[in-house]
Design a protein around this motif. Structure first.
Motif, short mmCIF file in Angstrom:
data_model
loop_
_atom_site.label_atom_id
_atom_site.label_comp_id
_atom_site.label_asym_id
_atom_site.label_seq_id
_atom_site.Cartn_x
_atom_site.Cartn_y
_atom_site.Cartn_z
N LEU A 216 15.63 42.69 21.32
CA LEU A 216 14.82 43.46 22.26
C LEU A 216 14.86 44.95 21.94
O LEU A 216 13.85 45.65 22.06
N GLY A 220 11.76 47.23 21.20
CA GLY A 220 11.50 48.33 22.12
C GLY A 220 11.29 49.64 21.39
O GLY A 220 10.39 50.40 21.70
N GLY A 286 6.37 44.54 22.12
CA GLY A 286 7.76 44.24 21.85
C GLY A 286 8.70 44.84 22.89
O GLY A 286 8.30 45.60 23.76
N GLY A 287 9.96 44.44 22.79
CA GLY A 287 10.98 45.04 23.63
C GLY A 287 11.20 44.39 24.97
O GLY A 287 12.16 44.70 25.66
N ARG A 288 10.31 43.51 25.35
CA ARG A 288 10.40 42.96 26.69
C ARG A 288 9.93 41.51 26.66
O ARG A 288 8.97 41.19 25.97
#
Lengths: 337, 256
Positions: A216, A220, A286-288
């Motif tokens: 993640l 992120g 991305g990231g979540r």
């Protein structure tokens, strides 16, 4: 928002007084993208269940039909697990359905050569992991756009599958495989239980391990993550390898269902995996995200197609319906980035 | 930390030279920073301030010259190595990941784990409690460490970034323009934080363009111009006019 007492207790180092409470800003409100990211798919599932139940009260929610939906969901639901990990790093895997085909053909070739079932399964999964790792290494090491690399792999994997199979399906007649595909616990087929187990493992890896946090973090903000010592290249390679692995596992499930290893690619599997990831609230930036949402999303998409068939809607409308659903869900979960 | 403090200086950089291609960014720069003090580095854009702190923080490698940490010569090839040794840096871009929670950011790549390999899981409760402790130690109050950074204001983010740097038994905290993006109130709060770091006995090195702030915050000031240190002076002995003159080159600092 509902807890005004928090405003006062706020924050020595902080915020201008007119700023909304941290709860609202951290995303617990109805207008928050986080809320919709998490709940769109559940809401859509409930709505779809109600609509189809009204349309076909006698046929849709029968044990037989539920079992049919779950059986048809297993392959896309396994495939989407890998896609979810990839999208969480802000990437995309357009090659997963083609890699699935390559894995299936590899399985078939081994099977035709008289190898044991165990060897066939192993080869299918390893082929998937190798293809996925190649994606990941090219993307991470040479900093090439994920779209281009996996599009290339789509063609490459499909081509190799056609070459080694000589464009001919291989029949796979195996008693244990057939009973695995047909077995059920109540209305739930074994293959769906396998999918659920894989999903739970993936969700635990994502939320409870360092690897998950670093995936993640990489998605992120990969610059920042690297500055903090996160091995972002390794994370990117790993997620594509995971996507390849799920393609390999899904190929075995597909073979068990149809009793053959086919060299033709199922493009709707690719589209559905991307659609289910969006539906499931994974940010395309991305990231979540999580694994449960996309997994439910994959089942939902299968259910919608099934519901339309049961309701007697002509086949081509299915594509229209899926397209609209994906766009609406993408609007609901959009975030300013 | 257990290392013996064999020097009065937490950081002592000596004769640092650094070139990027044909551009000489640092031409033999020497500075010192004491523990329990704020040391400011000031200078115009391109004076070499950022290059200098990047070398101390292990991001860049000097062509020649030495850096000593409490009298012990060190050479870092990565920021992690510098961090291991107790040198933390708060960058202008803050180094926080917006989609992660506050506690995840504080523990990024330093996660506390449970269990035995390969079954090792995040000890979330421990990390949340510890995150709360790290923040409260610097009197940073944030309603929940479970909030995502995306929802925080600039000042809150800076507070989280500074708390991360101050935790981890660090001995030196380097800050690049810590208040550049902040409003008046938030700037005051961050300055308070910097004071607390100093009171904890850390050596704080700050790059700033704000002379009032430099005079308010620091004990020691180093003035840089065109890749060299023009002069070093005690904040108590100088004023804004003199600093401006030194930076622009109207005064050479040679008189000192």
């Amino acid at each position: 928002m509902q807890t005004p007492d928090l405003e006062g207790s706020g924050v020595a180092v902080m915020a201008a007084p007119e700023a909304p409470s941290i709860w609202k800003r951290a995303g617990y409100g109805l207008k928050s993208p986080y809320f919709w990211a998490n709940w769109t798919v559940v809401l859509a599932l409930v709505v779809a269940l109600i609509v189809f139940f009204i349309l076909s009260p006698d046929t849709f929610l029968t044990p037989y039909n539920i079992s049919t939906i779950l059986t048809a969901s297993a392959v896309p639901a396994i495939l989407v697990i890998g896609q979810a990990f990839v999208v969480m790093t802000a990437g995309i895997d357009l090659s997963n359905a083609a890699v699935l085909t390559l894995s299936a053909v590899s399985f078939g070739t081994m099977f035709a050569a008289g190898q044991s079932l165990f060897v066939c399964v192993l080869v299918a999964v390893v082929v998937g992991i190798v293809a996925g790792s190649v994606n990941g290494i090219v993307i991470a090491q040479f900093k090439i756009n994920d779209f281009i690399v996996t599009l290339g792999m789509l063609s490459l994997a499909q081509g190799v599958a056609l070459v080694i199979s000589n464009a001919t399906p291989v029949q796979v007649i195996s008693q244990p495989l057939a009973s695995f595909a047909l077995g059920k616990v109540g209305v739930v087929p074994y293959i769906m239980i396998l999918a659920v187990v894989l999903m739970i493992i993936a969700q635990i890896v994502l939320t409870q391990t360092r690897f998950g946090t670093h995936v993640l973090a990489t998605g992120g903000n990969s610059e920042t993550a690297r500055a903090m010592g996160v091995k972002t290249k390794a994370m990117k390679i790993s997620v594509y390898a995971i996507s390849g692995a799920t393609a390999g596992i899904a190929s075995v499930v597909l073979i068990s269902r149809i009793g053959a290893a086919e060299p033709s690619m199922n493009t709707s599997l690719l589209l559905n995996s991307v659609a289910a990831v969006v539906l499931g609230g994974v940010s395309l930036f991305g990231g979540r995200g999580n694994v449960v949402g996309p997994f439910v999303g994959a089942i939902l998409l299968t259910m919608i197609i099934n519901g339309l068939i049961v309701a007697g809607v002509p086949q081509y409308y299915q594509y229209i319906a899926i397209g609209i659903i994906v766009m609406v869900s993408a609007i609901l979960v959009r975030t300013a980035k | 930390m257990t290392n013996q403090q064999t020097s009065e200086f937490a950081i002592e950089a000596t004769d640092i030279v650094k070139s990027f291609g044909s551009v000489q960014a640092l031409r033999g720069v020497s500075i010192t920073a004491r523990a329990g003090e704020v040391t400011s580095i000031i200078g115009d854009n391109g004076a070499g301030k950022s290059t200098l702190i990047k070398i101390i923080a292990g991001v860049d490698k000097a062509d020649s010259g030495t850096v000593s940490l409490f009298g012990e010569e060190v050479s870092f090839h990565t920021p992690e190595a510098a961090r291991e040794a107790g040198i933390e840096t708060v960058y202008q871009t803050l180094g926080l990941i917006e989609d992660l929670t506050i506690w995840q950011n504080l523990f990024l790549n330093r996660e506390v784990m449970l269990g035995v390999p390969p079954f090792r899981f995040l000890n979330k409760r421990m990390m949340r409690n510890e995150a709360l402790r790290m923040l409260s130690e610097l009197d940073v109050h944030i309603p929940s460490v479970k909030a995502r950074v995306r929802g925080l204001s600039g000042g809150q983010r800076q507070a989280v970034a500074i708390s991360r740097a101050a935790g981890w038994s660090s001995r030196v905290v380097i800050m690049d323009e810590p208040t550049a993006a902040l409003g008046v109130r938030e700037t005051a709060k961050v300055e308070e934080l910097i004071h607390r770091l100093k009171d904890k006995g850390l050596a704080v090195i700050v790059i700033s363009h704000n002379f009032d702030q430099v005079l308010r915050l620091s004990e020691q000031i180093w003035v840089m111009r065109q890749g060299s240190v023009i002069t070093g002076l005690r904040a108590a002995d100088t004023n804004g006019d003199e600093l401006v003159a030194l930076i622009t080159g109207a005064s050479s600092g040679a008189a000192r």
